[in-house]
Design a protein around this motif. Structure first.
Motif, PDB file in Angstrom:
ATOM      1  N   GLN A 135      35.027  46.139  44.551  1.00  0.00           N
ATOM      2  CA  GLN A 135      36.284  45.442  44.316  1.00  0.00           C
ATOM      3  C   GLN A 135      36.205  44.549  43.077  1.00  0.00           C
ATOM      4  O   GLN A 135      37.129  44.521  42.262  1.00  0.00           O
ATOM      5  N   ILE A 136      35.091  43.820  42.904  1.00  0.00           N
ATOM      6  CA  ILE A 136      34.994  42.961  41.729  1.00  0.00           C
ATOM      7  C   ILE A 136      34.877  43.809  40.466  1.00  0.00           C
ATOM      8  O   ILE A 136      35.393  43.437  39.409  1.00  0.00           O
ATOM      9  N   ASN A 138      36.385  46.691  39.996  1.00  0.00           N
ATOM     10  CA  ASN A 138      37.754  47.127  39.706  1.00  0.00           C
ATOM     11  C   ASN A 138      38.583  46.004  39.099  1.00  0.00           C
ATOM     12  O   ASN A 138      39.385  46.230  38.185  1.00  0.00           O
ATOM     13  N   ILE A 139      38.401  44.783  39.598  1.00  0.00           N
ATOM     14  CA  ILE A 139      39.138  43.633  39.063  1.00  0.00           C
ATOM     15  C   ILE A 139      38.762  43.397  37.610  1.00  0.00           C
ATOM     16  O   ILE A 139      39.619  43.179  36.748  1.00  0.00           O
ATOM     17  N   SER A 142      40.104  46.229  35.338  1.00  0.00           N
ATOM     18  CA  SER A 142      41.568  46.258  35.235  1.00  0.00           C
ATOM     19  C   SER A 142      42.096  45.261  34.210  1.00  0.00           C
ATOM     20  O   SER A 142      43.188  45.451  33.657  1.00  0.00           O
ATOM     21  N   ILE A 253      37.094  33.669  40.739  1.00  0.00           N
ATOM     22  CA  ILE A 253      36.994  34.410  41.988  1.00  0.00           C
ATOM     23  C   ILE A 253      35.624  34.135  42.590  1.00  0.00           C
ATOM     24  O   ILE A 253      34.601  34.293  41.923  1.00  0.00           O
ATOM     25  N   ILE A 266      40.476  33.345  45.408  1.00  0.00           N
ATOM     26  CA  ILE A 266      40.954  33.327  44.026  1.00  0.00           C
ATOM     27  C   ILE A 266      41.661  32.003  43.767  1.00  0.00           C
ATOM     28  O   ILE A 266      42.604  31.643  44.469  1.00  0.00           O
TER      29      ILE A 266
END
Length: 332
Positions: A135-136, A138-139, A142, A253, A266
């Motif tokens: 997930q991190i 992808n963040i 992005s 984050i 966040i």
């Protein structure tokens, strides 16, 4: 209608297990016994693993001569890093696929030499399958919060009684590879190597006790698209929170990078509001799932006859970072 002549079962992948300690008995063997088309061919150890072998209805071998160990499709090496070399040499000669427990190698030179021996080898740095790690990643990729400015990591805490005897391999730095850097933090370095390219060690301070690193602070430089630094502190000497904080332009984050289903907090620098993101289920939300996904990926590569990227599979960047840190930290 399928008949005996028209349908044949795919031969099972034969896995030999070397090392009958807690990681084999507690994780690998229960997992492998539940995977279709996998058979546990033997369990071998320098101490007779007969009881464990009976549990899995397989052959028990007390190791006296490595060359006499049976052939198999995959060998799992769940043994101390300090004794891996002769096993990797033996099974590389047999062209056997090799799945090793962490850490992969005692230093970068040894790591490179292992990869010269085999192109069918992987190491169980399974945290790259964590939901939180994915997930991190992808963040970051992005760009939703802008470029990454800094990363801060804290890890460890006071260690009480371990229950280990003085004869445990973990009491010998030549067998275990040292203290916190090799034994536990190698997983965090593997996460960083998965997230970022071009990582170098700028500074390293290490506290040593009897040839073991028990506390460290390192500053890493990342020279990706926008350069930034990583400050990483690990300790076994004082209370500390396991935490990874990623600082973006206007946002940070925070989450516990040791946990696969860690909740992300966040925060905006421009506001007191905080937002919480719970993990999804695309990757591992439990430790067992992370081990499963690592094995599944390795078995898939083997079944397809795919060329294995051994530098990625064994996370050579992890070994390089730890080797550089120990050198800069005046390893004894």
């Amino acid at each position: 209608i399928l008949t005996q002549n028209t349908w044949k079962m795919k031969p099972k992948t034969k896995v030999g297990v070397i090392g009958a300690g807690g990681i084999s008995s507690g994780v690998h063997l229960p997992l492998l016994s539940c995977i279709d088309n996998v058979s546990i061919e033997f369990i071998a150890d320098t101490i007779n693993p007969e009881i464990l072998a009976k549990t899995y209805n397989t052959r028990s071998i007390k190791i006296n001569d490595i060359s006499s160990l049976p052939n198999c499709d995959i060998v799992l090496l769940a043994i101390p890093v300090g004794v891996k070399e002769e096993y990797i040499r033996e099974f590389s000669k047999r062209n056997t696929y090799i799945f090793t427990e962490k850490p992969f190698a005692i230093d970068l030179e040894t790591h490179k030499n292992f990869l010269k021996l085999s192109n069918k080898i992987s190491c169980n740095y399974m945290r790259i399958y964590y939901n939180s790690t994915r997930q991190i990643k992808n963040i970051i990729s992005s760009g939703v919060f802008g470029p990454l400015k800094k990363v801060s990591i804290t890890e460890g805490g006071i260690i009480g009684k371990t229950g280990r005897s003085k004869n445990s391999y973990q009491a010998d730095p030549k067998l275990s590879g040292g203290g916190m850097l090799m034994e536990t933090s190698c997983h965090t370095f593997s996460q960083l190597a998965f997230l970022f390219n071009n990582i170098s060690v700028r500074e390293a301070k290490i506290v040593w006790e009897d040839d073991f690193d028990v506390e460290f602070n390192v500053i890493l430089d990342v020279c990706d698209n926008v350069p930034f630094s990583i400050d990483y502190t690990g300790t076994m000497l004082k209370p500390i929170e396991n935490n990874a904080t990623f600082f973006f332009e206007h946002t940070k984050i925070q989450f516990n990078h040791l946990i696969p289903d860690s909740i992300f907090t966040i925060s905006s620098f421009d506001s007191e509001k905080q937002f919480i993101i719970e993990q999804e289920d695309h990757f591992a939300s439990t430790f067992a799932q992370a081990y499963y996904l690592k094995w599944k990926d390795f078995l898939n590569q083997m079944s397809k006859g795919s060329a294995i990227d051994t530098e990625f599979e064994t996370s050579i960047m992890t070994t390089k970072m730890i080797t550089d840190i120990m050198q800069k930290g005046n390893r004894k």
